[in-house]
Scaffold this motif. Structure first.
Motif, short mmCIF file in Angstrom:
data_model
loop_
_atom_site.label_atom_id
_atom_site.label_comp_id
_atom_site.label_asym_id
_atom_site.label_seq_id
_atom_site.Cartn_x
_atom_site.Cartn_y
_atom_site.Cartn_z
N VAL A 5 0.59 7.21 -6.14
CA VAL A 5 -0.43 8.56 -6.23
C VAL A 5 0.63 10.21 -5.54
O VAL A 5 -0.24 10.47 -6.62
CB VAL A 5 -1.23 8.03 -5.52
CG1 VAL A 5 -2.05 9.39 -4.61
CG2 VAL A 5 -2.30 6.99 -5.79
N SER A 24 1.03 -1.40 0.04
CA SER A 24 0.02 -0.12 -0.35
C SER A 24 0.23 1.14 -0.13
O SER A 24 0.61 1.98 -0.84
CB SER A 24 -0.84 -0.03 1.35
OG SER A 24 -1.83 -1.11 0.72
N TRP A 25 2.11 1.02 0.86
CA TRP A 25 2.70 2.57 0.49
C TRP A 25 3.24 2.71 -0.39
O TRP A 25 2.91 3.96 -0.86
CB TRP A 25 3.36 2.26 1.50
CG TRP A 25 5.02 1.42 1.58
CD1 TRP A 25 5.10 -0.12 2.25
CD2 TRP A 25 5.74 0.80 0.88
NE1 TRP A 25 5.69 -0.43 1.60
CE2 TRP A 25 6.80 -0.14 0.35
CE3 TRP A 25 6.46 2.25 -0.54
CZ2 TRP A 25 7.85 -0.15 -0.29
CZ3 TRP A 25 7.82 2.10 -1.11
CH2 TRP A 25 8.39 0.76 -1.11
N THR A 80 1.92 2.25 -3.14
CA THR A 80 0.65 3.04 -4.29
C THR A 80 0.29 4.30 -3.87
O THR A 80 0.16 4.51 -4.45
CB THR A 80 -0.44 1.90 -4.32
OG1 THR A 80 0.14 0.54 -4.42
CG2 THR A 80 -1.56 2.47 -4.65
N GLY A 81 0.38 4.45 -2.61
CA GLY A 81 0.59 5.35 -2.05
C GLY A 81 1.64 6.75 -2.77
O GLY A 81 1.31 7.35 -2.67
#
Lengths: 319, 241
Positions: free
Chosen positions: A66, A59-60, A62-63
């Motif tokens: 973004v 997730s980090w 993908t973050g």
């Protein structure tokens, strides 16, 4: 069945979208007419990666991707290019030549999406999977139909996809960003603070005033958070049930439905509901990103008044 | 300090009002809210942080952006005259105006919703490729003519609005809709057993009000467009004489 289970999934459709976005990125990189071809290409490539690999990346990561996309947009590096567009006359000529056949690709998408949903209904799969996997494959079939009808090369198909993607621009990620902001708000407990505030100002003795505060409150609350599905449970727990259903004996189905659609009056007015209000303005190439909201605001105000009057009347005279 | 958590909301309001870059405003609001709430910048599975919450939610919401996959088919059709064809078809119906068409679109959207048909974004599937060129065609408006710019934007806004009106106020006519399910489960959690068909039934007065108010607004749109046209015609006549 196992092939179906692998291919007819959201995951497969996300990977296909990632490939389409990667193709758009590649064409952007080589478009010398785009004043920021590397920035634009990088934006679509990063989005392609989050799409294709969103379920396997940590997730980090993908973050971080973004944040990089937002930085590219923040510095104004996502721009329009050249798509080899035909002239007005050429387009009109092919419209005459192709007749109603040119409507075929666009009609393919809803017809196939619905047809697949109906055909797969007996399997009782997750409805989101059915709708969006159908939509994804219907879009690809539509692209093939468009190629056949227009007898174009695939390169032209991808350039046209890029033209529309660039028309929407970096706004394309706004709905997902706002959903992510909603997740941070939830983790921080922002909704509870607002719901408590609304509940604290409700007068409890007058049915009409409770209805006014409840409908206006959820509309305002939804205006701030942009999503009625997030505000509805908080409002029902804080005001709808304890102050309308319990003391006035109102039909909970009536209160629930009307509070939910009163929330939509807020949705119509807020840029936070970007997929309904801001993305269409970009997709229709309007001059102002707030043009759709401006049109909807008087309608939303009238609908809010209608909700208040209906909810009050149905409770007051329905007992 | 509970109220401090609302600082993100404040950032959004100020940022949008000042017309700053919206994507950046949203991310800044998220980061500040997370920091105020004591979230770490990058967290762990046990204690989620700001960047990973952002990434997880972004990945989970990919279906909102799935419409990009339909853009090549729509774009290629447009290149070969889809919008021109949609204009031609509507111009055969003499009674067609932009406002009347939008009302029909709103009611069509009710029918789609009541049957439980889901299409993803109606703005992408119907609005841009079909309804918008038809509405512009009915009014003989050309999006490339500078004189038409205000009227064109008015018609564009109405196309977005008709889709939203029909979607928001019509979808719960179907008792299996997500909104109906939300009402049923929320009240279920509070101890009330609700029949979803009863929720769908209460949607009828809401959908009816939205159709009436929509009709008034779309009639108003037609009047506005007709006025603008007669002013334009007048100045054209004056310029000739």
């Amino acid at each position: 069945m196992s092939l179906f289970d692998t291919l007819f999934t959201l995951e497969a459709v996300f990977v296909l979208s990632g490939l389409a976005l990667a193709a758009i990125a590649a064409l952007s990189f080589v478009d010398r007419a785009n004043p920021s071809r590397f920035g634009t290409g990088a934006f679509w490539l990063l989005l392609a990666i989050t799409f294709a690999l969103g379920s396997v990346l940590p997730s980090w990561a993908t973050g971080a991707l973004v944040l990089a996309m937002v930085a590219l947009d923040g510095f104004g590096l996502v721009r329009h290019g050249d798509y080899g567009e035909p002239t007005h006359a050429e387009r009109a000529a092919s419209a005459t030549r192709l007749g109603n056949r040119i409507l075929l690709p666009v009609l393919t998408i809803p017809v196939l999406t619905y047809g697949a949903s109906l055909a797969l209904a007996p399997l009782e799969l997750d409805p989101n999977r059915v709708v969006y996997a159908s939509l994804g494959y219907a879009s690809i079939v539509a692209a093939v139909v468009a190629l056949l009808v227009t007898r174009s090369r695939p390169r032209v198909l991808l350039d046209e996809g890029r033209r529309l993607a660039d028309a929407v621009g970096a706004i394309v990620i706004l709905p997902q960003l706002l959903a992510a902001l909603g997740a941070v708000f939830r983790a921080a407990g922002v909704g509870d603070v607002i719901a408590k505030g609304v509940a604290a100002i409700v007068p409890t003795d007058s049915l009409f005033l409770v209805v006014v505060v409840c409908c206006t409150g959820i509309a305002a609350f939804t205006f701030i958070l942009g999503n009625s599905f997030a505000t509805f449970p908080l409002m029902m727990a804080g005001v709808g049930v304890p102050m309308l259903v319990v003391p006035f004996g109102a039909d909970p189905a009536l209160v629930g439905l009307m509070v939910l659609t009163a929330a939509s009056c807020g949705t119509l007015c807020t840029p936070m509901a970007a997929n309904f209000n801001i993305v269409p303005a970009a997709l229709f190439e309007m001059r102002s990103p707030y043009g759709v909201i401006r049109f909807q605001a008087p309608f939303a105000a009238a609908m809010l008044v209608a909700h208040i009057l209906m909810l009050w009347a149905f409770i007051a005279f329905g007992r | 300090m509970e109220l401090l958590k609302l600082v993100g909301v404040l950032i959004i309001i100020v940022g949008f009002a000042l017309r700053l870059r919206v994507t950046a405003v949203v991310v800044v609001a998220g980061i500040v809210t997370g920091l105020v709430a004591g979230m770490p910048f990058v967290g762990t599975d046990a204690a989620p942080g700001i960047v990973d919450t952002l990434g997880r939610s972004f990945a989970n919401q990919r279906i909102i952006t799935l419409f990009v996959l339909s853009l090549p088919a729509i774009g290629l059709s447009e290149r070969f005259g889809l919008q021109d064809r949609a204009r031609e078809l509507i111009q055969r119906i003499r009674a067609a105006t932009a406002g009347r068409l939008q009302l029909v679109f709103q009611l069509l959207r009710y029918a789609i919703g009541a049957l439980g048909i889901r299409l993803g974004s109606g703005h992408v599937a119907l609005g841009r490729p079909l309804i918008l060129p038809m509405a512009l065609g009915a009014e003989r408006l050309d999006p490339e003519r500078p004189d038409d710019a205000d009227a064109v934007d008015d018609v564009k806004a109405s196309t977005g609005a008709a889709e939203n009106y029909g979607n928001f106020f019509g979808q719960n006519l179907f008792f299996g809709a997500a909104g109906v399910a939300l009402v049923v489960t929320t009240l279920g959690d509070m101890g009330y057993t609700i029949d979803p068909r009863r929720v769908a039934l209460w949607t009828i007065p809401v959908a009816t009000s939205a159709a009436i108010i929509g009709a008034v607004q779309f009639w108003w749109l037609d009047r506005r467009l007709a006025r603008a046209r007669s002013t334009a015609d007048q100045s054209a006549t004056e310029a000739e004489s």
